[in-house]
Design a protein around this motif. Structure first.
Motif, mmCIF file in Angstrom:
data_model
loop_
_atom_site.group_PDB
_atom_site.id
_atom_site.type_symbol
_atom_site.label_atom_id
_atom_site.label_comp_id
_atom_site.label_asym_id
_atom_site.label_seq_id
_atom_site.Cartn_x
_atom_site.Cartn_y
_atom_site.Cartn_z
ATOM 1 N N ALA A 51 -4.201 -13.973 -18.218
ATOM 2 C CA ALA A 51 -3.307 -14.165 -18.988
ATOM 3 C C ALA A 51 -2.247 -13.531 -18.910
ATOM 4 O O ALA A 51 -2.778 -12.281 -18.825
ATOM 5 C CB ALA A 51 -4.207 -14.979 -20.421
ATOM 6 N N CYS A 52 -1.352 -13.490 -19.556
ATOM 7 C CA CYS A 52 -0.264 -12.815 -20.463
ATOM 8 C C CYS A 52 -0.457 -11.500 -21.617
ATOM 9 O O CYS A 52 -0.688 -12.622 -22.305
ATOM 10 C CB CYS A 52 1.184 -13.306 -20.532
ATOM 11 S SG CYS A 52 2.106 -12.312 -21.118
ATOM 12 N N ALA A 53 -0.527 -10.260 -21.676
ATOM 13 C CA ALA A 53 -1.318 -10.168 -22.397
ATOM 14 C C ALA A 53 -0.287 -9.677 -24.010
ATOM 15 O O ALA A 53 -0.630 -9.695 -24.965
ATOM 16 C CB ALA A 53 -1.399 -7.830 -22.328
ATOM 17 N N SER A 54 1.526 -10.655 -23.794
ATOM 18 C CA SER A 54 2.103 -10.965 -24.436
ATOM 19 C C SER A 54 2.315 -12.072 -25.284
ATOM 20 O O SER A 54 1.786 -11.922 -26.734
ATOM 21 C CB SER A 54 3.651 -10.075 -24.035
ATOM 22 O OG SER A 54 4.103 -10.123 -25.074
ATOM 23 N N CYS A 55 2.151 -12.883 -24.525
ATOM 24 C CA CYS A 55 2.247 -14.413 -25.181
ATOM 25 C C CYS A 55 0.879 -15.608 -24.633
ATOM 26 O O CYS A 55 0.621 -16.559 -25.128
ATOM 27 C CB CYS A 55 3.267 -15.173 -24.408
ATOM 28 S SG CYS A 55 3.103 -15.691 -22.698
ATOM 29 N N GLY A 56 0.175 -14.693 -23.916
ATOM 30 C CA GLY A 56 -1.252 -15.295 -23.653
ATOM 31 C C GLY A 56 -0.696 -16.643 -23.074
ATOM 32 O O GLY A 56 -2.447 -17.209 -22.426
ATOM 33 N N LEU A 99 2.024 -9.137 -18.154
ATOM 34 C CA LEU A 99 2.511 -10.137 -18.481
ATOM 35 C C LEU A 99 3.115 -10.688 -17.489
ATOM 36 O O LEU A 99 3.564 -10.587 -16.646
ATOM 37 C CB LEU A 99 3.837 -9.175 -18.920
ATOM 38 C CG LEU A 99 3.169 -7.964 -19.669
ATOM 39 C CD1 LEU A 99 5.084 -7.046 -19.683
ATOM 40 C CD2 LEU A 99 2.923 -8.405 -20.970
ATOM 41 N N CYS A 100 3.775 -12.254 -18.097
ATOM 42 C CA CYS A 100 4.077 -13.377 -17.591
ATOM 43 C C CYS A 100 5.633 -12.551 -17.234
ATOM 44 O O CYS A 100 6.451 -12.245 -17.863
ATOM 45 C CB CYS A 100 4.118 -14.723 -17.710
ATOM 46 S SG CYS A 100 5.192 -14.744 -19.585
ATOM 47 N N SER A 101 6.166 -13.701 -15.761
ATOM 48 C CA SER A 101 7.807 -13.231 -15.346
ATOM 49 C C SER A 101 8.587 -13.157 -16.761
ATOM 50 O O SER A 101 9.366 -11.789 -16.865
ATOM 51 C CB SER A 101 8.421 -13.907 -14.805
ATOM 52 O OG SER A 101 7.807 -14.850 -14.688
ATOM 53 N N ALA A 102 8.642 -14.361 -18.110
ATOM 54 C CA ALA A 102 9.328 -13.869 -19.423
ATOM 55 C C ALA A 102 9.665 -13.235 -19.766
ATOM 56 O O ALA A 102 10.142 -12.018 -20.552
ATOM 57 C CB ALA A 102 9.323 -15.385 -19.868
ATOM 58 N N CYS A 103 7.594 -12.628 -20.310
ATOM 59 C CA CYS A 103 7.652 -11.411 -21.088
ATOM 60 C C CYS A 103 7.915 -10.109 -20.374
ATOM 61 O O CYS A 103 8.178 -8.879 -21.359
ATOM 62 C CB CYS A 103 5.785 -11.959 -21.595
ATOM 63 S SG CYS A 103 5.737 -12.701 -22.599
ATOM 64 N N THR A 104 7.808 -10.372 -19.022
ATOM 65 C CA THR A 104 8.431 -8.628 -18.259
ATOM 66 C C THR A 104 9.377 -8.438 -18.512
ATOM 67 O O THR A 104 10.700 -8.171 -19.103
ATOM 68 C CB THR A 104 8.352 -9.030 -16.894
ATOM 69 O OG1 THR A 104 6.599 -9.070 -16.682
ATOM 70 C CG2 THR A 104 8.336 -7.518 -16.226
HETATM 71 ZN ZN LIG Z 1 3.878 -13.783 -21.965
#
Ligand SMILES: [Zn+2]
Length: 262
Positions: A154-159, A183-188
Motif C-alpha cells: 500500500a502507499c505509505a502516505s494515503c493508504g 508511495l503511489c504516483s499521486a503521493c509521489t
Molecule cells: Zn498515496
C-alpha cells in the motif's frame, strides 16, 4: 523482596567493581532488566561462566521497585550457543542482533515476541545459517515487532494501493523511508512538488523483502547478491526509524548504497 524468575537473553554485560558483573537482559515476560551479579568473576561463584552472551538463561532476581539494578539470585544456562562465539562472522552478526534487540527492549514492558525473535535468530547463527540470512530475517521481524514494517503493497502516505511490483531486474518504484514505505504516483508527485525527497528502489528487492516479512520465503532462498541488497534496504530503513545508526551497522553501511540506480 519479590523474587522473579524468567528466561532471559543478555543484551550487554560489563564488569562492575572488582569481581562483579552488570547484565542488561531481555527477559521473556518481564521486559528489559538490569542485573547485578555479585562476585561473578570469582571461579567459586555460582554465576561463573553461566552469564554468556547468546545463551538463553534461566534467571532469578530480586526485583526492588525504584532500584536501578536488581540483584541476581540464581542463573542457569537453558540453551548454550557456544558456536556463535567461535566464528567471527557469526559473532559479529550475533552482536548486531543483540544491539538491535536493545532498541525494542524496555524496562517494565514485556515483549515476548521480541524475545522469541532474538532466540530464533541466535539459534540460526548457532546452527551455522549464513549470518546475512539470519540478520535479514531478524531485522524484518524486528521492524514488524516495533510496528515499523515498511509499507510495501500500500502507499505509505494515503493508504491506497501502490502500483504492483513489476518483475524484471531493472524495474524501480518510488520509496520514501521517511514516509514509511512505497508511495503511489499521486503521493509521489505531491511529495516532490512539496520539495520532499522521494527515492526509488529496485522492485525485485522490495518484493523479496515483502516475501520474507510475510514468511512466504526464507532468506536462505536468496542468492548472496539479493540478500546483500535486501539487507542494505532494511538496514537503511531501520536506521531512519531508529533515528540512530547502530554501531554494528557502521561497516556494512559504509559501502555505497547497493540499491542505487546503476
Ligand atoms: Zn498515496
Amino acid at each position: 523482596m519479590p523474587v522473579v524468575r524468567d528466561r532471559a537473553l543478555l543484551l550487554r554485560r560489563f564488569p562492575y567493581g572488582e569481581s562483579s558483573l552488570v547484565c542488561h537482559a531481555l527477559s521473556r515476560t518481564h521486559g528489559r532488566v538490569h542485573l547485578l551479579a555479585k562476585g561473578a568473576y570469582r571461579p567459586t561463584s555460582r554465576f561463573y561462566a553461566a552469564l554468556d552472551l547468546f545463551d538463553t538463561l534461566e534467571l532469578e532476581w530480586n526485583a526492588t521497585p525504584g532500584r536501578e539494578l536488581s540483584l541476581l539470585a540464581a542463573g542457569e544456562i537453558e540453551t548454550r550457543r557456544a558456536r556463535i562465539a567461535s566464528d567471527l562472522e557469526a559473532f559479529r552478526a550475533g552482536t548486531t542482533l543483540l544491539e538491535l534487540a536493545a532498541f525494542g527492549a524496555h524496562e517494565g514492558h514485556a515483549n515476548p515476541e521480541l524475545f522469541d525473535l532474538l532466540a530464533t535468530g541466535l539459534d540460526a547463527l548457532a546452527r551455522g545459517v549464513p549470518p546475512a540470512a539470519a540478520l535479514v530475517e531478524f531485522e524484518l521481524g524486528l521492524l514488524h515487532n516495533l510496528g515499523l514494517a515498511p509499507a510495501l503493497a500500500a502507499c505509505a502516505s494515503c493508504g491506497g494501493a501502490a502500483p504492483p511490483l513489476e518483475p524484471g531486474p531493472a524495474a524501480r518504484v518510488a520509496f520514501s523511508a521517511g514516509s514509511g514505505g512505497r508511495l503511489c504516483s499521486a503521493c509521489t508527485s505531491a511529495a516532490r512538488a512539496a520539495g520532499r525527497r522521494v527515492g526509488t528502489l529496485p522492485a525485485a528487492v522490495l518484493e523479496r523483502a515483502d516475501e520474507i516479512l510475510a514468511r512466504r520465503v526464507s532468506a536462505l532462498a536468496l542468492d548472496s547478491d539479493e540478500l546483500e541488497r535486501v539487507r542494505d534496504f532494511v538496514a537503511r530503513f531501520l536506521e531512519v526509524h531508529l533515528e540512530s545508526r547502530p554501531a554494528s551497522y557502521r561497516r556494512f553501511l559504509s559501502a555505497p548504497n547497493r540499491n542505487a540506480r546503476p
